[in-house]
Design an enzyme around this catalytic site. Sequence first.
Site, PDB file in Angstrom:
ATOM      1  N   ASP A  31       0.849  -1.194   0.000  1.00  0.00           N
ATOM      2  CA  ASP A  31       0.000   0.000   0.000  1.00  0.00           C
ATOM      3  C   ASP A  31       0.889   1.251   0.000  1.00  0.00           C
ATOM      4  OD1 ASP A  31      -3.200   0.551   1.077  1.00  0.00           O
ATOM      5  OD2 ASP A  31      -1.765   2.212   1.147  1.00  0.00           O
ATOM      6  N   ASN A  88     -12.733  -2.827   3.093  1.00  0.00           N
ATOM      7  CA  ASN A  88     -13.569  -1.635   3.242  1.00  0.00           C
ATOM      8  C   ASN A  88     -14.621  -1.644   2.137  1.00  0.00           C
ATOM      9  OD1 ASN A  88     -11.983  -0.696   5.397  1.00  0.00           O
ATOM     10  ND2 ASN A  88     -10.549   0.298   3.990  1.00  0.00           N
ATOM     11  N   VAL A  97     -11.099   3.203  -3.222  1.00  0.00           N
ATOM     12  CA  VAL A  97     -10.876   2.715  -4.593  1.00  0.00           C
ATOM     13  C   VAL A  97     -11.957   1.680  -4.929  1.00  0.00           C
ATOM     14  CG1 VAL A  97      -9.259   1.582  -6.151  1.00  0.00           C
ATOM     15  CG2 VAL A  97      -8.394   3.112  -4.361  1.00  0.00           C
ATOM     16  N   HIS A 101     -10.436  -4.999  -2.917  1.00  0.00           N
ATOM     17  CA  HIS A 101      -9.085  -5.264  -2.436  1.00  0.00           C
ATOM     18  C   HIS A 101      -9.136  -5.650  -0.975  1.00  0.00           C
ATOM     19  CE1 HIS A 101     -10.055  -0.983  -2.163  1.00  0.00           C
ATOM     20  NE2 HIS A 101      -9.317  -0.928  -1.074  1.00  0.00           N
ATOM     21  N   HIS A 103      -7.041  -5.593   2.409  1.00  0.00           N
ATOM     22  CA  HIS A 103      -5.873  -5.036   3.100  1.00  0.00           C
ATOM     23  C   HIS A 103      -5.303  -6.124   4.012  1.00  0.00           C
ATOM     24  CE1 HIS A 103      -6.741  -0.617   2.444  1.00  0.00           C
ATOM     25  NE2 HIS A 103      -7.957  -1.098   2.242  1.00  0.00           N
TER      26      HIS A 103
HETATM   27  P1  DGP Z   1      -9.647   1.684   0.512  1.00  0.00           P
HETATM   28  O1  DGP Z   1      -9.812   2.883   1.394  1.00  0.00           O
HETATM   29  O2  DGP Z   1     -10.014   0.413   1.228  1.00  0.00           O
HETATM   30  O3  DGP Z   1     -10.333   1.844  -0.826  1.00  0.00           O
HETATM   31  O4  DGP Z   1      -8.096   1.529   0.263  1.00  0.00           O
HETATM   32  C1  DGP Z   1      -7.431   2.020  -0.860  1.00  0.00           C
HETATM   33  C2  DGP Z   1      -5.964   1.860  -0.576  1.00  0.00           C
HETATM   34  O5  DGP Z   1      -5.266   1.982  -1.792  1.00  0.00           O
HETATM   35  C3  DGP Z   1      -5.390   2.914   0.378  1.00  0.00           C
HETATM   36  O6  DGP Z   1      -4.934   2.256   1.556  1.00  0.00           O
HETATM   37  C4  DGP Z   1      -4.236   3.514  -0.389  1.00  0.00           C
HETATM   38  C5  DGP Z   1      -4.016   2.563  -1.523  1.00  0.00           C
HETATM   39  N1  DGP Z   1      -3.592   3.212  -2.758  1.00  0.00           N
HETATM   40  C6  DGP Z   1      -4.230   4.216  -3.407  1.00  0.00           C
HETATM   41  N2  DGP Z   1      -3.555   4.574  -4.505  1.00  0.00           N
HETATM   42  C7  DGP Z   1      -2.474   3.741  -4.571  1.00  0.00           C
HETATM   43  C8  DGP Z   1      -1.406   3.618  -5.504  1.00  0.00           C
HETATM   44  O7  DGP Z   1      -1.297   4.311  -6.517  1.00  0.00           O
HETATM   45  N3  DGP Z   1      -0.465   2.671  -5.228  1.00  0.00           N
HETATM   46  C9  DGP Z   1      -0.550   1.853  -4.127  1.00  0.00           C
HETATM   47  N4  DGP Z   1       0.430   0.962  -3.957  1.00  0.00           N
HETATM   48  N5  DGP Z   1      -1.553   1.943  -3.231  1.00  0.00           N
HETATM   49  C10 DGP Z   1      -2.504   2.883  -3.461  1.00  0.00           C
END
Ligand code: DGP
Length: 115
Positions: A31, A88, A97, A101, A103
């Site tokens: 992340d 989430n 997003v 996914h 976590h």
């Molecule tokens: P959520 O809030 O559950 O939708 O989590 C989205 C997660 O995605 C958040 O913890 C940050 C991660 N994230 C967002 N953009 C990027 C990215 O460009 N690269 C990576 N590695 N993680 C990202």
Amino acid sequence: MSEKTIFEKIIDRELPADIVHEDDICICFRDINPQAPTHLLVVPKKRIVRIAESSPEDQTILGHLMLIVNKVAHQEDFAEDGFRTVINNGPHGGEEVPHLHLHILAGRQMLWPPG
Ligand code: DGP
């Protein structure tokens, strides 16, 4: 569902990511905004928007994601100490997003209840 999500761009190598696992069904990478010493995301290559929009035909994919959590927990050596897996979903879930996914948070004591 026209524009690619950030995660689809990572899958398609249009955005960089620190990938720790990849197979035909999913990808797992670090992340960008870690909430624990180890913070991984397990993302299906099929764009299931969120768990509340999954369907019975996704059963194999959803099961596979869980087994990859198990695999990377051992691979990255935090299975024994323990970890937390979070999905989430929607506004109250804090979803940012719209591409399913999982976590995986590890490397520190988790608290309960979560924030
Ligand atoms: P959520 O809030 O559950 O939708 O989590 C989205 C997660 O995605 C958040 O913890 C940050 C991660 N994230 C967002 N953009 C990027 C990215 O460009 N690269 C990576 N590695 N993680 C990202």
